[in-house]
Design a protein around this motif. Sequence first.
Motif, mmCIF file in Angstrom:
data_model
loop_
_atom_site.group_PDB
_atom_site.id
_atom_site.type_symbol
_atom_site.label_atom_id
_atom_site.label_comp_id
_atom_site.label_asym_id
_atom_site.label_seq_id
_atom_site.Cartn_x
_atom_site.Cartn_y
_atom_site.Cartn_z
ATOM 1 N N GLU A 148 0.681 -0.886 0.268
ATOM 2 C CA GLU A 148 -0.366 -0.581 -0.171
ATOM 3 C C GLU A 148 1.146 0.899 -0.029
ATOM 4 O OE1 GLU A 148 -3.318 0.071 -0.072
ATOM 5 O OE2 GLU A 148 -4.198 -1.844 -0.408
ATOM 6 N N VAL A 156 4.080 -1.841 2.895
ATOM 7 C CA VAL A 156 3.223 -2.189 3.889
ATOM 8 C C VAL A 156 1.938 -2.460 3.502
ATOM 9 C CG1 VAL A 156 1.545 -0.610 5.545
ATOM 10 C CG2 VAL A 156 4.163 0.481 4.888
ATOM 11 N N LYS A 158 -2.263 -4.452 4.539
ATOM 12 C CA LYS A 158 -3.245 -3.831 5.688
ATOM 13 C C LYS A 158 -3.952 -4.688 5.925
ATOM 14 C CE LYS A 158 -3.289 1.331 4.649
ATOM 15 N NZ LYS A 158 -4.184 2.646 4.056
ATOM 16 N N SER A 170 -2.580 -0.867 9.120
ATOM 17 C CA SER A 170 -1.150 -0.212 7.954
ATOM 18 C C SER A 170 0.340 -1.831 8.961
ATOM 19 C CB SER A 170 -0.198 0.277 8.044
ATOM 20 O OG SER A 170 -1.060 0.905 7.290
#
Length: 242
Positions: A148, A156, A158, A170
């Motif tokens: 992300e 990252v 989530k 996250s």
Amino acid sequence: MQGEGSDARTAFSQAKTRPFNYTQTFTQTVFVSGTQNAVIMAGGVSEKNYQTAQRYKELAIMVERSLISGIRNVNSSSTDFMSMGGLWYYISTNKTNASGAAISENNIMDDAKACWDAGGRPSVLLCNSTQMQHITQLYATRVRTEPEAIFAGNSVSKILCPWTADGTLSLILDPWVPQHEYYILDMNKLSLVPLRPFFEEPLAKAGDAEKSQILGEYTLEVMNETAHARRYGLSVSSAHIR
């Protein structure tokens, strides 16, 4: 509320306390001989520039480790030094000993809810490779595996979490978090504050060598420790129980 014609209520006041942290000095020395500096090394980079870049990387690791596990301390002797408290030191309210149990979805939800109930808005779960593997197993059918964003050089992803501003939490992988714990953090209530940002200055020349010092002074600002959570003592076994 009060009854008609009642006297004014008794005033209520609460003593204020000011949480604090100490600054910590981080320093490394660059030393390059005259011969090394005159030779063009592999890659076409001067030895001075290469060694300086390496020292900056080492300093970044020192800062990161202190942010997580630093202990607040004021220098009290010639053999002691001032250091900043890290997440380990400051998170005391929402701190849970898992006593060897495996991580569970309920752990994550309970800790995130505790942060939210205390006025925080958790946004990040910070952990190491062991707990990241366990979390991935927990959320195998629901984790969003595509990157992300990039945070401190880490990709990252989530997981769903109702106690966050956008409904997700996250996941950030950090090698300096101990293998048996994780942190849930409200990043809006954390800040790395520089007293003296990193700079390089030459040192006195002695002989056929170039010497300089890289130095910076920083501290961690935790604006509300109840907005964060720490769970430790988790199982590190590869056999994960859902």
